[in-house]
Design a protein around this motif. Structure first.
Motif, mmCIF file in Angstrom:
data_model
loop_
_atom_site.group_PDB
_atom_site.id
_atom_site.type_symbol
_atom_site.label_atom_id
_atom_site.label_comp_id
_atom_site.label_asym_id
_atom_site.label_seq_id
_atom_site.Cartn_x
_atom_site.Cartn_y
_atom_site.Cartn_z
ATOM 1 N N THR A 19 0.818 -1.212 0.000
ATOM 2 C CA THR A 19 0.000 0.000 0.000
ATOM 3 C C THR A 19 0.858 1.271 0.000
ATOM 4 O O THR A 19 2.009 1.249 0.401
ATOM 5 C CB THR A 19 -0.937 -0.012 1.232
ATOM 6 N N THR A 74 6.093 0.760 -10.195
ATOM 7 C CA THR A 74 6.171 -0.314 -9.192
ATOM 8 C C THR A 74 5.275 -1.480 -9.603
ATOM 9 O O THR A 74 5.654 -2.651 -9.446
ATOM 10 C CB THR A 74 5.760 0.213 -7.799
ATOM 11 N N CYS A 130 -5.503 9.565 -5.653
ATOM 12 C CA CYS A 130 -5.376 8.955 -6.971
ATOM 13 C C CYS A 130 -6.523 9.350 -7.887
ATOM 14 O O CYS A 130 -6.365 9.497 -9.082
ATOM 15 C CB CYS A 130 -5.314 7.442 -6.831
ATOM 16 N N LYS A 182 2.487 -4.892 3.600
ATOM 17 C CA LYS A 182 3.708 -4.072 3.588
ATOM 18 C C LYS A 182 3.260 -2.640 3.342
ATOM 19 O O LYS A 182 2.970 -2.240 2.217
ATOM 20 C CB LYS A 182 4.649 -4.536 2.471
ATOM 21 N N LEU A 195 -3.810 1.922 -9.536
ATOM 22 C CA LEU A 195 -2.640 2.749 -9.856
ATOM 23 C C LEU A 195 -3.007 4.225 -10.003
ATOM 24 O O LEU A 195 -4.026 4.668 -9.501
ATOM 25 C CB LEU A 195 -1.966 2.180 -11.109
ATOM 26 N N GLY A 196 -2.165 4.920 -10.693
ATOM 27 C CA GLY A 196 -2.316 6.366 -10.757
ATOM 28 C C GLY A 196 -3.421 6.823 -11.687
ATOM 29 O O GLY A 196 -4.084 6.026 -12.346
ATOM 30 N N TRP A 215 1.248 5.769 0.603
ATOM 31 C CA TRP A 215 1.261 6.651 1.767
ATOM 32 C C TRP A 215 0.135 7.660 1.783
ATOM 33 O O TRP A 215 -0.044 8.373 2.767
ATOM 34 C CB TRP A 215 2.601 7.411 1.813
ATOM 35 N N GLY A 256 -0.523 1.766 -5.813
ATOM 36 C CA GLY A 256 0.678 2.589 -5.898
ATOM 37 C C GLY A 256 0.895 3.058 -7.320
ATOM 38 O O GLY A 256 -0.051 3.218 -8.087
ATOM 39 N N SER A 257 2.163 3.207 -7.661
ATOM 40 C CA SER A 257 2.478 3.833 -8.948
ATOM 41 C C SER A 257 2.643 2.789 -10.066
ATOM 42 O O SER A 257 2.876 1.607 -9.805
ATOM 43 C CB SER A 257 3.762 4.650 -8.804
ATOM 44 N N GLU A 261 6.911 2.939 3.372
ATOM 45 C CA GLU A 261 7.965 3.343 4.305
ATOM 46 C C GLU A 261 7.782 4.786 4.779
ATOM 47 O O GLU A 261 8.351 5.193 5.775
ATOM 48 C CB GLU A 261 9.346 3.160 3.669
ATOM 49 N N GLU A 289 0.897 12.154 -14.060
ATOM 50 C CA GLU A 289 0.319 12.350 -12.734
ATOM 51 C C GLU A 289 1.301 13.133 -11.854
ATOM 52 O O GLU A 289 2.439 12.707 -11.656
ATOM 53 C CB GLU A 289 0.054 10.983 -12.099
HETATM 54 P P1 NAD Z 1 4.909 3.542 -4.983
HETATM 55 O O1 NAD Z 1 4.605 2.668 -6.145
HETATM 56 O O2 NAD Z 1 6.198 4.265 -4.965
HETATM 57 O O3 NAD Z 1 4.879 2.700 -3.627
HETATM 58 C C1 NAD Z 1 3.739 1.990 -3.212
HETATM 59 C C2 NAD Z 1 4.153 0.838 -2.323
HETATM 60 O O4 NAD Z 1 4.941 -0.073 -3.086
HETATM 61 C C3 NAD Z 1 5.025 1.236 -1.132
HETATM 62 O O5 NAD Z 1 4.636 0.463 -0.015
HETATM 63 C C4 NAD Z 1 6.420 0.849 -1.583
HETATM 64 O O6 NAD Z 1 7.302 0.574 -0.522
HETATM 65 C C5 NAD Z 1 6.117 -0.403 -2.373
HETATM 66 N N1 NAD Z 1 7.146 -0.781 -3.348
HETATM 67 C C6 NAD Z 1 8.024 0.012 -4.002
HETATM 68 N N2 NAD Z 1 8.804 -0.724 -4.807
HETATM 69 C C7 NAD Z 1 8.425 -2.017 -4.665
HETATM 70 C C8 NAD Z 1 8.840 -3.256 -5.252
HETATM 71 N N3 NAD Z 1 9.835 -3.303 -6.148
HETATM 72 N N4 NAD Z 1 8.201 -4.366 -4.897
HETATM 73 C C9 NAD Z 1 7.189 -4.337 -4.011
HETATM 74 N N5 NAD Z 1 6.759 -3.215 -3.406
HETATM 75 C C10 NAD Z 1 7.359 -2.058 -3.741
HETATM 76 O O7 NAD Z 1 3.687 4.533 -4.861
HETATM 77 P P2 NAD Z 1 3.478 5.706 -3.800
HETATM 78 O O8 NAD Z 1 4.340 6.860 -4.209
HETATM 79 O O9 NAD Z 1 3.612 5.165 -2.429
HETATM 80 O O10 NAD Z 1 1.938 6.064 -4.021
HETATM 81 C C11 NAD Z 1 1.500 7.005 -4.936
HETATM 82 C C12 NAD Z 1 0.882 6.333 -6.123
HETATM 83 O O11 NAD Z 1 -0.199 5.505 -5.693
HETATM 84 C C13 NAD Z 1 0.277 7.325 -7.082
HETATM 85 O O12 NAD Z 1 0.592 6.949 -8.395
HETATM 86 C C14 NAD Z 1 -1.217 7.176 -6.840
HETATM 87 O O13 NAD Z 1 -2.044 7.528 -7.896
HETATM 88 C C15 NAD Z 1 -1.332 5.733 -6.517
HETATM 89 N N6 NAD Z 1 -2.578 5.447 -5.815
HETATM 90 C C16 NAD Z 1 -3.571 4.758 -6.467
HETATM 91 C C17 NAD Z 1 -4.784 4.505 -5.844
HETATM 92 C C18 NAD Z 1 -5.894 3.752 -6.534
HETATM 93 O O14 NAD Z 1 -6.790 3.275 -5.840
HETATM 94 N N7 NAD Z 1 -5.888 3.642 -7.845
HETATM 95 C C19 NAD Z 1 -4.983 4.936 -4.530
HETATM 96 C C20 NAD Z 1 -3.965 5.634 -3.907
HETATM 97 C C21 NAD Z 1 -2.755 5.877 -4.550
#
Ligand code: NAD
Length: 512
Positions: free
Chosen positions: A175, A258, A309, A201, A277-278, A177, A254-255, A204, A407
């Motif tokens: 998840t 990732t 997001c 997880k 995702l984003g 942040w 997340g993004s 961080e 984004e």
């Molecule tokens: P991120 O992808 O950098 O990190 C998300 C999570 O992935 C963190 O816990 C991170 O530690 C973990 N991570 C990073 N590298 C990894 C790997 N190689 N293997 C496994 N886990 C790994 O994203 P972020 O910056 O924390 O969050 C922002 C992004 O999340 C934005 O793009 C946003 O749009 C998206 N988001 C989407 C939604 C949705 O429901 N669609 C909701 C909230 C946020």
């Protein structure tokens, strides 16, 4: 409370920190016990802990356990070993335990809200009144849904088809942040309801409320190993979780970059993934729209300092009402108070991290250099400094420019127009990015609104509203905004293996 030293990295040790007066155990939660490291299992991380800072003023909050492959493996093994017992637990008992977790969240809502705000900078009043009740609701909703789950048997030439949702196995949940406990609980609740065991997880940058939730699940009576938390960085703790051969589901928010890495890791064992995702969602304002409503909805896109997001960051306005809409919008923006998110009067708080603010500012600088105009904002708040970025609106932006296509995930909106009556152009602009998470449409004429919304590529379309989210609705994104849908029974479809049992009318032994 035993608070770890927070300055010298080499001396960091995860124990129990006091955050806003709330004790938070910052170690991993694996198999029903706390551990700062798991020894003897695999390569350790370079330091046993890292420092978590508050985005509000940069204060160090806690030393957090820094998980690596050893902790990841130990947590998956715990989840694997607990799986058979949890999957065999009657649905009514699983539902009872989930409701007990919800009660625990309610009982500690004030503490959770205070810690979450210190950790991610979201408004305290939103965390108190909106987010934490919703976290509890996630657990209650999926408890109820579990008990209602079922499909009517159906007949094939006298044979009975019976569909069942069989728990799939350990699920890894990863998840971000921007809404830490909300987004985690929206995955944890259905996974546990479905009979899967969980390894979470958290990000961080916001590790704290996940740790409090571990306490709550323990107090609620969840058996050891059913819910586990591994803290740490993505590359160190997240990556080995996604590559583990005993994992049966991965749900990630997340993004996009990732998600690609996770998809590659999951491919080795063909583990099904759900990706949220984003986005770069549009907000279309039609000429006959209620412009006060349109302006209210547009300003709402600055919520959580734009780190949502679903945020509709591209304002697409029909030409004849551009100036009138802009007037209403700017009226509201000037009334937004930026400051400490713990202050009841604050309307917009800080962004998450200095590195993130740098990134947001980079997008804005490059857009301005390319000819965009900042109608409002356009940089850091000069009075507050730090992570406080001014709510920004950029005009004179081209559809193919970076600021329109990428984004930003900060309080930055763009404004474009389309010619009067030109629905094709409105749809072309709205659909003209690689994303497809959501779209918002503000309109006076229902039929035109229906015609346009039917053509929008998005997982969710809101008409004359924003962020109305029912847990029964399918949620997810199209194109690069995601893979799959969660919510309602779609969540059970993901966390379970669906099975059809076909029983013949013949062949039965006679009794008596
Ligand atoms: P991120 O992808 O950098 O990190 C998300 C999570 O992935 C963190 O816990 C991170 O530690 C973990 N991570 C990073 N590298 C990894 C790997 N190689 N293997 C496994 N886990 C790994 O994203 P972020 O910056 O924390 O969050 C922002 C992004 O999340 C934005 O793009 C946003 O749009 C998206 N988001 C989407 C939604 C949705 O429901 N669609 C909701 C909230 C946020």
């Amino acid at each position: 409370m035993d608070q770890a030293p927070l300055t010298a990295t080499a001396a960091l040790r995860a124990t129990v920190a006091s955050v806003e007066g709330v004790p938070v155990d910052t170690r991993h939660w694996i198999n029903g016990t706390r551990s700062a490291t798991v020894t003897g299992t695999a390569t350790p991380t370079p330091t046993p802990a890292f420092t978590d800072h508050s985005p509000i003023d940069g204060t160090p909050l806690a030393a957090i356990a820094r998980g690596g492959p050893g902790e990841a493996r130990a947590a998956v093994v715990a989840a694997r070993n607990a799986f058979a017992g949890w999957a065999a637990t009657p649905a009514a008992e699983r539902a009872r335990l989930l409701r007990a977790v919800a009660d625990g969240v309610d009982a500690r809502a004030e503490e959770l809200a205070a810690v979450e705000t210190a950790d991610n900078g979201a408004l305290l009043r939103s965390n108190r009144r909106g987010v934490m009740p919703r976290v509890a609701h996630n657990f209650r909703y999926f408890a109820d849904r579990l008990l209602a789950l079922g499909h009517e048997d159906f007949d094939t030439r006298g044979h009975t088809n019976h569909v069942s949702w069989d728990p799939a196995g350990p699920a890894v949940l990863i998840t971000p942040w921007n809404a830490p406990l909300m987004l985690a609980s929206w995955k944890i609740a259905p996974a546990l309801a479905a009979g899967s065991t969980v390894v979470l997880k958290p990000s961080e940058w916001t590790p704290l409320t996940a740790s409090l939730l571990a306490d709550i699940t323990h107090e609620a009576g969840l058996p050891p190993g059913v819910f586990n938390v591994v803290q740490g960085y993505g590359a160190e703790a997240g990556a080995p979780l996604t590559a583990d051969p005993d994992v049966r589901r991965i749900s990630f928010t997340g993004s996009v970059p990732t998600a690609r890495r996770i998809a590659e890791a999951a491919a080795a064992h063909l583990v099904p993934c759900s990706f949220e995702l984003g986005g770069k969602s549009p907000l279309l304002v039609l000429a006959d729209a209620d412009l006060e409503l349109a302006a209210d909805l547009a300003v709402e896109q600055y919520d959580n300092a734009g780190q949502v997001c679903l945020a509709a960051t591209r304002l697409l306005v029909e030409e004849p009402v551009r100036d009138a809409f802009l007037g209403h919008f700017l009226d509201r923006v000037t009334k937004l108070t930026q400051g400490d998110p713990r202050d009841e009067a604050t309307g917009i708080g800080p962004n998450i991290h200095p590195r993130h603010v740098e990134r947001v500012d980079g997008f804005v600088r490059r857009a301005l250099e390319a000819g965009a105009k900042a109608v409002t904002g356009g940089g850091r708040n000069p009075e507050l400094g730090g992570n406080y970025y001014l709510p920004t609106l950029l005009t004179d932006v081209a559809q193919d420019s970076e600021i329109v296509q990428e984004e930003v995930f900060g309080p930055v909106l763009t404004l474009q127009t389309f010619p009067e009556g030109d629905d094709d152009e409105a749809v072309r602009l709205a659909n003209g990015t690689r994303f497809g998470l959501a779209a918002t449409l503000v309109a006076g004429d229902r039929e035109r609104a229906a015609r346009i919304s039917g053509r929008l590529v998005a997982g969710t379309v809101w008409v004359n509203c924003f962020f109305v989210r029912d847990l029964s609705a399918p949620f997810g994104g199209s194109r690069s905004s995601g893979v799959g849908r969660e919510g309602g029974d779609w969540s059970f479809d993901f966390y379970c293996d669906l099975k059809n049992t076909v029983t013949a009318p013949k062949g039965w032994a006679r009794h008596g």
